[in-house]
Design a protein around this motif. Structure first.
Motif, PDB file in Angstrom:
ATOM      1  N   THR A  13     -61.627 -91.172 -49.214  1.00 53.45           N
ATOM      2  CA  THR A  13     -61.869 -89.810 -48.760  1.00 53.45           C
ATOM      3  C   THR A  13     -60.736 -89.392 -47.831  1.00 53.45           C
ATOM      4  N   ALA A  14     -60.435 -88.100 -47.856  1.00 57.72           N
ATOM      5  CA  ALA A  14     -59.334 -87.580 -47.048  1.00 57.72           C
ATOM      6  C   ALA A  14     -59.597 -87.781 -45.557  1.00 57.72           C
ATOM      7  N   ALA A  15     -60.823 -87.599 -45.140  1.00 58.17           N
ATOM      8  CA  ALA A  15     -61.149 -87.758 -43.719  1.00 58.17           C
ATOM      9  C   ALA A  15     -60.930 -89.197 -43.269  1.00 58.17           C
ATOM     10  N   ASN A  16     -61.368 -90.157 -44.073  1.00 56.36           N
ATOM     11  CA  ASN A  16     -61.183 -91.560 -43.707  1.00 56.36           C
ATOM     12  C   ASN A  16     -59.713 -91.963 -43.719  1.00 56.36           C
ATOM     13  N   HIS A  20     -57.681 -93.465 -40.616  1.00 54.11           N
ATOM     14  CA  HIS A  20     -56.907 -94.697 -40.771  1.00 54.11           C
ATOM     15  C   HIS A  20     -55.471 -94.485 -40.307  1.00 54.11           C
ATOM     16  N   LEU A  21     -54.865 -93.387 -40.722  1.00 52.78           N
ATOM     17  CA  LEU A  21     -53.481 -93.097 -40.344  1.00 52.78           C
ATOM     18  C   LEU A  21     -53.353 -92.937 -38.830  1.00 52.78           C
ATOM     19  N   GLU A  22     -54.268 -92.235 -38.221  1.00 54.47           N
ATOM     20  CA  GLU A  22     -54.211 -92.054 -36.771  1.00 54.47           C
ATOM     21  C   GLU A  22     -54.402 -93.382 -36.036  1.00 54.47           C
ATOM     22  N   GLN A  23     -55.282 -94.231 -36.538  1.00 52.54           N
ATOM     23  CA  GLN A  23     -55.465 -95.555 -35.924  1.00 52.54           C
ATOM     24  C   GLN A  23     -54.188 -96.385 -36.023  1.00 52.54           C
ATOM     25  N   ARG A  24     -53.552 -96.330 -37.195  1.00 51.45           N
ATOM     26  CA  ARG A  24     -52.313 -97.098 -37.377  1.00 51.45           C
ATOM     27  C   ARG A  24     -51.193 -96.529 -36.514  1.00 51.45           C
TER      28      ARG A  24
END
Length: 152
Positions: A13-16, A20-24
């Protein structure tokens, strides 16, 4: 999806994927900054070291570059990993979310063009059939030669 492990199912999903990108980013940006800081400090330290006994001219700076290059490259590689994650998100969206919609739109447009073409073809076929019924004494090949007679 747990707080520490991401699974392929969670990234669909786009939200997940955005989470994920922000966490990385939050994890990798400090690493990049730290590696760059460390590389600059090491560069300054190595720059203060004079030539070693037996060095040829320029050999000290070449040795320093050769020694520090992997540290600078490590920072570049971690930063490139962030760029690759961004590219993955964009490609996944284009390939698996937008592509089926685009293909459906193309199918619909093709179907509409086909219907228009078939509708026009039926009108063209209906007109000669009406004319041939009223001609009475025409030969079965007259309709083939009609176009030739008109052009002559």
């Amino acid at each position: 999806m747990t707080a520490h492990k991401w699974t392929p199912d969670a990234l669909q999903t786009a939200a997940n994927r955005a989470i994920h990108l922000e966490q990385r980013r939050a994890q990798l940006h400090p690493i990049v900054d730290d590696l760059r800081r460390l590389a600059r400090e090491m560069e300054a330290e190595v720059g203060e070291i004079d030539r070693l006994p037996g060095d040829l001219p320029g050999q000290a700076s070449l040795r320093a570059w050769h020694t520090l290059r992997p540290l600078f490259k490590a920072a570049d590689d971690v930063e490139a990993a962030l760029t690759d994650l961004i590219a993955f998100n964009a490609r996944y969206q284009r390939s698996y979310e937008e592509l089926p919609e685009k293909r459906e739109e193309k199918r619909e447009a093709k179907r509409q063009r086909k219907e228009l073409a078939n509708g026009g073809q039926q009108q063209i076929e209906a007109a000669p059939a009406a004319e041939s019924g009223s001609g009475g004494g025409k030969s079965r090949f007259d309709d083939v030669f009609d176009g030739l007679r008109k052009g002559a």
